[in-house]
Design a protein around this motif. Structure first.
Motif, PDB file in Angstrom:
ATOM      1  N   MET A  85      -8.219  -4.123  11.502  1.00  0.00           N
ATOM      2  CA  MET A  85      -9.612  -4.383  11.196  1.00  0.00           C
ATOM      3  C   MET A  85     -10.156  -5.392  12.208  1.00  0.00           C
ATOM      4  O   MET A  85      -9.509  -6.393  12.503  1.00  0.00           O
ATOM      5  N   SER A  86     -11.298  -5.072  12.713  1.00  0.00           N
ATOM      6  CA  SER A  86     -11.945  -5.970  13.687  1.00  0.00           C
ATOM      7  C   SER A  86     -13.388  -6.181  13.228  1.00  0.00           C
ATOM      8  O   SER A  86     -14.087  -5.230  12.884  1.00  0.00           O
ATOM      9  N   TYR A  87     -13.830  -7.423  13.267  1.00  0.00           N
ATOM     10  CA  TYR A  87     -15.162  -7.758  12.761  1.00  0.00           C
ATOM     11  C   TYR A  87     -15.789  -8.812  13.661  1.00  0.00           C
ATOM     12  O   TYR A  87     -15.137  -9.788  14.013  1.00  0.00           O
ATOM     13  N   THR A  88     -17.038  -8.605  13.990  1.00  0.00           N
ATOM     14  CA  THR A  88     -17.776  -9.596  14.801  1.00  0.00           C
ATOM     15  C   THR A  88     -19.036  -9.986  14.014  1.00  0.00           C
ATOM     16  O   THR A  88     -19.811  -9.126  13.599  1.00  0.00           O
ATOM     17  N   THR A  89     -19.228 -11.281  13.829  1.00  0.00           N
ATOM     18  CA  THR A  89     -20.403 -11.763  13.089  1.00  0.00           C
ATOM     19  C   THR A  89     -21.620 -11.793  14.014  1.00  0.00           C
ATOM     20  O   THR A  89     -21.485 -11.812  15.239  1.00  0.00           O
ATOM     21  N   PRO A  90     -22.875 -11.867  13.426  1.00  0.00           N
ATOM     22  CA  PRO A  90     -24.061 -11.928  14.276  1.00  0.00           C
ATOM     23  C   PRO A  90     -24.087 -13.184  15.118  1.00  0.00           C
ATOM     24  O   PRO A  90     -24.714 -13.215  16.173  1.00  0.00           O
ATOM     25  N   ALA A  91     -23.353 -14.164  14.719  1.00  0.00           N
ATOM     26  CA  ALA A  91     -23.328 -15.397  15.511  1.00  0.00           C
ATOM     27  C   ALA A  91     -22.347 -15.266  16.658  1.00  0.00           C
ATOM     28  O   ALA A  91     -22.203 -16.189  17.473  1.00  0.00           O
ATOM     29  N   GLY A  92     -21.656 -14.142  16.750  1.00  0.00           N
ATOM     30  CA  GLY A  92     -20.733 -13.911  17.849  1.00  0.00           C
ATOM     31  C   GLY A  92     -19.297 -14.308  17.562  1.00  0.00           C
ATOM     32  O   GLY A  92     -18.463 -14.360  18.473  1.00  0.00           O
ATOM     33  N   VAL A  93     -18.985 -14.633  16.307  1.00  0.00           N
ATOM     34  CA  VAL A  93     -17.600 -14.968  15.957  1.00  0.00           C
ATOM     35  C   VAL A  93     -16.859 -13.649  15.694  1.00  0.00           C
ATOM     36  O   VAL A  93     -17.347 -12.781  14.992  1.00  0.00           O
ATOM     37  N   GLN A  94     -15.725 -13.574  16.291  1.00  0.00           N
ATOM     38  CA  GLN A  94     -14.951 -12.339  16.157  1.00  0.00           C
ATOM     39  C   GLN A  94     -13.747 -12.603  15.251  1.00  0.00           C
ATOM     40  O   GLN A  94     -13.046 -13.612  15.401  1.00  0.00           O
ATOM     41  N   TYR A  95     -13.540 -11.677  14.356  1.00  0.00           N
ATOM     42  CA  TYR A  95     -12.412 -11.748  13.423  1.00  0.00           C
ATOM     43  C   TYR A  95     -11.625 -10.448  13.568  1.00  0.00           C
ATOM     44  O   TYR A  95     -12.182  -9.362  13.600  1.00  0.00           O
ATOM     45  N   GLU A  96     -10.284 -10.558  13.655  1.00  0.00           N
ATOM     46  CA  GLU A  96      -9.430  -9.379  13.837  1.00  0.00           C
ATOM     47  C   GLU A  96      -8.182  -9.536  12.963  1.00  0.00           C
ATOM     48  O   GLU A  96      -7.608 -10.616  12.877  1.00  0.00           O
ATOM     49  N   GLU A  97      -7.764  -8.418  12.346  1.00  0.00           N
ATOM     50  CA  GLU A  97      -6.587  -8.447  11.475  1.00  0.00           C
ATOM     51  C   GLU A  97      -5.811  -7.140  11.681  1.00  0.00           C
ATOM     52  O   GLU A  97      -6.381  -6.076  11.778  1.00  0.00           O
ATOM     53  N   SER A  98      -4.486  -7.251  11.727  1.00  0.00           N
ATOM     54  CA  SER A  98      -3.621  -6.062  11.868  1.00  0.00           C
ATOM     55  C   SER A  98      -2.443  -6.180  10.892  1.00  0.00           C
ATOM     56  O   SER A  98      -1.816  -7.247  10.803  1.00  0.00           O
ATOM     57  N   ASP A  99      -2.210  -5.140  10.203  1.00  0.00           N
ATOM     58  CA  ASP A  99      -1.034  -5.010   9.328  1.00  0.00           C
ATOM     59  C   ASP A  99      -0.300  -3.720   9.725  1.00  0.00           C
ATOM     60  O   ASP A  99      -0.911  -2.688   9.928  1.00  0.00           O
ATOM     61  N   TYR A 100       1.007  -3.817   9.769  1.00  0.00           N
ATOM     62  CA  TYR A 100       1.791  -2.631  10.121  1.00  0.00           C
ATOM     63  C   TYR A 100       3.056  -2.653   9.261  1.00  0.00           C
ATOM     64  O   TYR A 100       3.776  -3.652   9.226  1.00  0.00           O
ATOM     65  N   THR A 101       3.318  -1.560   8.565  1.00  0.00           N
ATOM     66  CA  THR A 101       4.514  -1.429   7.719  1.00  0.00           C
ATOM     67  C   THR A 101       5.318  -0.230   8.222  1.00  0.00           C
ATOM     68  O   THR A 101       4.772   0.857   8.400  1.00  0.00           O
ATOM     69  N   SER A 102       6.615  -0.461   8.406  1.00  0.00           N
ATOM     70  CA  SER A 102       7.523   0.615   8.822  1.00  0.00           C
ATOM     71  C   SER A 102       8.766   0.563   7.918  1.00  0.00           C
ATOM     72  O   SER A 102       9.378  -0.498   7.748  1.00  0.00           O
ATOM     73  N   TYR A 103       9.101   1.694   7.357  1.00  0.00           N
ATOM     74  CA  TYR A 103      10.259   1.774   6.462  1.00  0.00           C
ATOM     75  C   TYR A 103      11.075   2.983   6.882  1.00  0.00           C
ATOM     76  O   TYR A 103      10.564   4.105   6.994  1.00  0.00           O
ATOM     77  N   ASP A 104      12.394   2.784   7.111  1.00  0.00           N
ATOM     78  CA  ASP A 104      13.323   3.866   7.435  1.00  0.00           C
ATOM     79  C   ASP A 104      14.533   3.758   6.513  1.00  0.00           C
ATOM     80  O   ASP A 104      15.085   2.672   6.307  1.00  0.00           O
ATOM     81  N   HIS A 105      14.952   4.903   6.006  1.00  0.00           N
ATOM     82  CA  HIS A 105      16.131   4.951   5.138  1.00  0.00           C
ATOM     83  C   HIS A 105      16.913   6.217   5.477  1.00  0.00           C
ATOM     84  O   HIS A 105      16.362   7.311   5.539  1.00  0.00           O
ATOM     85  N   SER A 106      18.230   6.075   5.668  1.00  0.00           N
ATOM     86  CA  SER A 106      19.109   7.217   5.927  1.00  0.00           C
ATOM     87  C   SER A 106      20.336   7.077   5.035  1.00  0.00           C
ATOM     88  O   SER A 106      20.909   5.994   4.926  1.00  0.00           O
ATOM     89  N   ALA A 107      20.735   8.161   4.415  1.00  0.00           N
ATOM     90  CA  ALA A 107      21.922   8.167   3.557  1.00  0.00           C
ATOM     91  C   ALA A 107      22.616   9.513   3.706  1.00  0.00           C
ATOM     92  O   ALA A 107      21.967  10.551   3.825  1.00  0.00           O
ATOM     93  N   ALA A 108      23.937   9.469   3.714  1.00  0.00           N
ATOM     94  CA  ALA A 108      24.747  10.693   3.777  1.00  0.00           C
ATOM     95  C   ALA A 108      25.885  10.553   2.780  1.00  0.00           C
ATOM     96  O   ALA A 108      26.447   9.472   2.601  1.00  0.00           O
ATOM     97  N   GLU A 109      26.211  11.649   2.151  1.00  0.00           N
ATOM     98  CA  GLU A 109      27.252  11.629   1.130  1.00  0.00           C
ATOM     99  C   GLU A 109      28.060  12.915   1.248  1.00  0.00           C
ATOM    100  O   GLU A 109      27.507  14.002   1.395  1.00  0.00           O
ATOM    101  N   THR A 110      29.361  12.785   1.205  1.00  0.00           N
ATOM    102  CA  THR A 110      30.234  13.957   1.212  1.00  0.00           C
ATOM    103  C   THR A 110      31.284  13.782   0.125  1.00  0.00           C
ATOM    104  O   THR A 110      31.782  12.687  -0.106  1.00  0.00           O
ATOM    105  N   ASP A 111      31.594  14.858  -0.535  1.00  0.00           N
ATOM    106  CA  ASP A 111      32.641  14.895  -1.560  1.00  0.00           C
ATOM    107  C   ASP A 111      33.558  16.062  -1.230  1.00  0.00           C
ATOM    108  O   ASP A 111      33.105  17.149  -0.889  1.00  0.00           O
ATOM    109  N   HIS A 112      34.837  15.824  -1.380  1.00  0.00           N
ATOM    110  CA  HIS A 112      35.818  16.876  -1.152  1.00  0.00           C
ATOM    111  C   HIS A 112      36.834  16.803  -2.289  1.00  0.00           C
ATOM    112  O   HIS A 112      37.413  15.764  -2.547  1.00  0.00           O
TER     113      HIS A 112
END
Length: 118
Positions: free
Chosen positions: A54-81
């Motif tokens: 998100m990026s925001y600039t006020t009429p007075a010229g003040v700039q505000y910026e925000e970034s959020d980033y979420t990353s999730y990885d999951h790996s699973a393996a199962e073997t039965d014999h």
């Protein structure tokens, strides 16, 4: 030959020998085996990515910026014999011998004659 005729006497001897022999054997063998196997395999992969900027600039010229980033990885393996084995084995053996014997003795006395009359 005599004037009285013929006359004969004697003994007769006979014997009978008989033998019967049997030899026999029997062998048996039996085997029964079973093998059971079961395989199971599973795999799971999950990947989740989310971003927010998100990026925001006020009429007075003040700039505000925000970034959020979420990353999730999951790996699973199962073997039965599963492995199972079962079996049975049996053997038997038998043999026999048989002997039969027969012996007989025949004895006879005889007299035989022919007479002539005058």
């Amino acid at each position: 030959m005599s004037e009285y005729g013929e006359f004969e006497t004697g003994d007769q001897h006979e014997s009978l020998d008989q033998m019967h022999e049997v030899d026999a054997s029997e062998n048996n063998y039996d085997s029964q085996f079973g093998v059971y196997e079961q395989d199971h395999a599973s795999a799971e992969n999950t990947s989740f990515d989310q971003g927010h900027h998100m990026s925001y600039t006020t009429p007075a010229g003040v700039q505000y910026e925000e970034s959020d980033y979420t990353s999730y990885d999951h790996s699973a393996a199962e073997t039965d014999h599963t492995f199972a084995a079962e079996g049975s084995e049996s053997a038997s053996s038998s043999e026999f011998h048989e002997l039969e014997a027969l012996q007989a003795r025949l004895d006879a006395t005889f007299a035989e004659g022919t007479f002539a009359s005058n």
